[in-house]
Write an enzyme that holds these catalytic residues in place. Structure first.
Site, short mmCIF file in Angstrom:
data_model
loop_
_atom_site.label_atom_id
_atom_site.label_comp_id
_atom_site.label_asym_id
_atom_site.label_seq_id
_atom_site.Cartn_x
_atom_site.Cartn_y
_atom_site.Cartn_z
N GLY A 219 0.92 -1.27 -0.07
CA GLY A 219 0.06 0.06 0.00
C GLY A 219 0.75 1.20 0.09
CB SER A 220 2.50 3.10 -1.76
OG SER A 220 2.29 2.28 -2.92
NE ARG A 221 -0.34 11.49 -0.95
CZ ARG A 221 -0.53 12.13 -0.03
NH1 ARG A 221 -0.71 11.62 1.40
NH2 ARG A 221 -0.22 13.25 -0.04
#
Length: 251
Positions: A219-221
């Site tokens: 999970g990240s951005r």
């Protein structure tokens, strides 16, 4: 290979067994080997130790193989088909828009630049795309561009959907120059689960629109600082597809 050079595959196999990015092959193989070793261990217990115990342990064989399959799926890397509009600025990531706001470029991209390269006081519309563990994590170029500067910044692993993640989390920043001379920024941000940003590109590289430039494990951005004066054409909550969804348009 440019995404437009590949014909779409509509077969069931393309969904069940998608192309896996080479960065993830070793992780999938390790998970598969561990699942197989567990299965072999269960057979040994069932035949040489205790059949009932082997039967109980055998219920976990399928979940272990499903977990290995999930690891391969996490690193899936499907082809993308950008719109024909060359002025379109595309999302670099799959996921959901979590922030849209006006701000300046990250300070890491403003250091040691030639005089007049960018105006440090100029405002940019920042569009943030949050990727969950279920999204494709390969990142693609918003436009054809040259990488003027790349800066890696160590940091924390806060929830990537938070605004302060842009300044506190581990990240890799890129200053891009589109063919028309427009400057914009892209920042890969590690998240609460993500522990590794994997860049594919370096300073000076010229990349095509929708070409892969990196990935983030788990999970990240991604933050995109649209060229100064360009208005975002997306809203918070909107679903993005890397290399296809439009964030805005070059002037």
């Amino acid at each position: 290979m440019h995404a437009m050079e590949t014909k779409p595959d509509f077969s069931n196999g393309a969904y069940l067994f998608p192309h896996v990015n080479q960065e993830g092959v070793r992780f999938g193989v390790i998970a598969l080997v561990l699942a197989t070793l567990y299965a072999v261990g269960v057979l040994f217990v069932a035949h040489c130790v205790n059949a009932c115990l082997g039967g109980v342990l055998g219920f976990m064989v399928v979940p272990f193989y499903l977990l290995a399959y999930g690891v391969f799926l996490f690193f899936r890397d499907p082809e993308r088909y950008p719109p024909e509009d060359e002025k379109a600025i595309l999302s670099p990531a799959d996921g959901r828009v979590c922030l849209v706001q006006e701000t300046t470029l990250p300070e890491e991209l403003l250091k040691d630049l030639p005089a007049g390269c960018v105006d440090p006081a100029a405002k940019y519309a920042r569009v943030s795309v949050f990727m969950s563990v279920f999204n494709v994590h390969v990142n693609r170029m918003p436009t054809a561009a040259r990488i003027l500067k790349k800066a890696y910044v160590p940091g924390k692993f806060l929830n990537a959907s938070l605004d302060k993640a842009s300044k506190d989390n581990e990240r890799c920043c890129y200053l891009m120059e589109a063919p028309g001379g427009e400057k914009y920024g892209v920042v890969q941000i590690a998240g609460l689960v993500a522990k590794r940003i994997v860049p594919f590109a370096k300073d000076g590289d010229r990349l095509a629109r929708a070409e892969r430039f990196g990935l983030i494990r788990f999970g990240s951005r991604l933050d995109v600082y649209l060229p100064s004066g360009v208005s975002p054409e997306v809203r918070v909550g909107q679903i993005m597809t890397a290399g296809e969804s439009v964030l805005g348009h070059l002037k």
